[in-house]
Scaffold this active site. Sequence first.
Site, PDB file in Angstrom:
ATOM      1  N   GLY A   1       4.888  -4.411   1.398  1.00  0.00           N
ATOM      2  CA  GLY A   1       3.559  -4.853   1.784  1.00  0.00           C
ATOM      3  C   GLY A   1       3.250  -6.216   1.210  1.00  0.00           C
TER       4      GLY A   1
ATOM      5  N   GLY B   1      -0.212  -8.864   0.164  1.00  0.00           N
ATOM      6  CA  GLY B   1      -1.633  -9.118   0.039  1.00  0.00           C
ATOM      7  C   GLY B   1      -1.893 -10.583  -0.199  1.00  0.00           C
TER       8      GLY B   1
ATOM      9  N   THR C   1       3.240 -10.106  -3.148  1.00  0.00           N
ATOM     10  CA  THR C   1       4.101  -9.434  -2.190  1.00  0.00           C
ATOM     11  C   THR C   1       4.836  -8.316  -2.913  1.00  0.00           C
ATOM     12  OG1 THR C   1       4.427 -11.527  -1.017  1.00  0.00           O
ATOM     13  CG2 THR C   1       5.953  -9.746  -0.513  1.00  0.00           C
ATOM     14  N   VAL C   2       4.922  -7.134  -2.283  1.00  0.00           N
ATOM     15  CA  VAL C   2       5.523  -5.973  -2.934  1.00  0.00           C
ATOM     16  C   VAL C   2       6.842  -5.614  -2.261  1.00  0.00           C
ATOM     17  CG1 VAL C   2       5.177  -3.575  -3.642  1.00  0.00           C
ATOM     18  CG2 VAL C   2       3.213  -5.130  -3.498  1.00  0.00           C
TER      19      VAL C   2
ATOM     20  N   LYS D   1       5.841  -5.999  -7.593  1.00  0.00           N
ATOM     21  CA  LYS D   1       4.793  -6.876  -7.066  1.00  0.00           C
ATOM     22  C   LYS D   1       5.010  -8.271  -7.620  1.00  0.00           C
ATOM     23  CE  LYS D   1      -0.237  -7.368  -6.671  1.00  0.00           C
ATOM     24  NZ  LYS D   1      -1.562  -6.759  -7.006  1.00  0.00           N
TER      25      LYS D   1
ATOM     26  N   ASP E   1     -12.176  -2.858  -5.743  1.00  0.00           N
ATOM     27  CA  ASP E   1     -11.483  -3.128  -4.478  1.00  0.00           C
ATOM     28  C   ASP E   1     -10.917  -1.850  -3.872  1.00  0.00           C
ATOM     29  OD1 ASP E   1     -10.651  -4.770  -2.424  1.00  0.00           O
ATOM     30  OD2 ASP E   1      -8.770  -5.339  -3.383  1.00  0.00           O
TER      31      ASP E   1
END
Length: 288
Positions: A27, A29, A33-34, A48, A145
């Site tokens: 994924g 964000g 980046t993961v 991450k 969040d």
Amino acid sequence: MIHTTRRTAYHELVQAIEGFNASNLLGEGGYGTVYKGVLNDGTTIAVKVFKLLVEGALKSFEAECEALRNIHHRNLVKVITSCSNIDFKPLVFEYMPNGTLEKWLHIDAGDYLLDMLQRLNVMVDVADALEYLYCGFSTPIIYCDLKPSNILLDENMSAHVSDFGLTKFMSEESITHTNTLATWGYIAPEYGSERLVSSAVDVYSFGILLMETFTGKKPSEEMLLNLYEPNINQAMQCVSKIMELALNCCVELPNNRMNMNDVHVLLQKIKLQFQTASGTEGTISAEV
């Protein structure tokens, strides 16, 4: 930095994720980046990697390190190790094989369906984690969040809250200000307009997350419910109580919202009532 029993060198992490190979991407964000990776000892991990050229990424890295330094809870993602070079700042977490709640609700919703009890379990787990952040320390931690993409599911479908880049530590005051902004659709009115942060901000987001989890609709979409349940009457009664709870979390004025402890207790009560009424331990399926 985070103090862990294990330190991992730059070259081992790069090797673990096969040199940032796109096939290992889990994924991405705004700040990081993961990647999925495997350490030399065979441990499967999620790495991450922060985008240090993006404004605010370094601050997010530091905030996440600060939050993860002392928190330990079964429903919070576990940090395994870290590595900090001038131009490479990753955090290494335990790998969650069932991905994000976002995936189960939206991305792969046609292939993967959560039954009613699984949805209840996920939300009870999240409520448990938030209650811990507020009550487990002398200085409460506000998550800020809450959304489906930040809820990770392990092999047993237990939920783990992740991504602490926007976390705020409360002072002696019950309300603080912030210059950062979370995700539209999930943020409380006072957070979006005045940047005011308190535990009521997370309660509001939790209410939105509740509605999304049990309708399968994002905040921007019309929320229609379509359940296919062997125990349809019990399911509808359960959803009705959950929607009422969600609305009580999402009232406009922060002081009028429920506190997370009461939300957690009531959600557990709803879960128990559903199990008793339906006589099931999670064998039903739900499609929304």
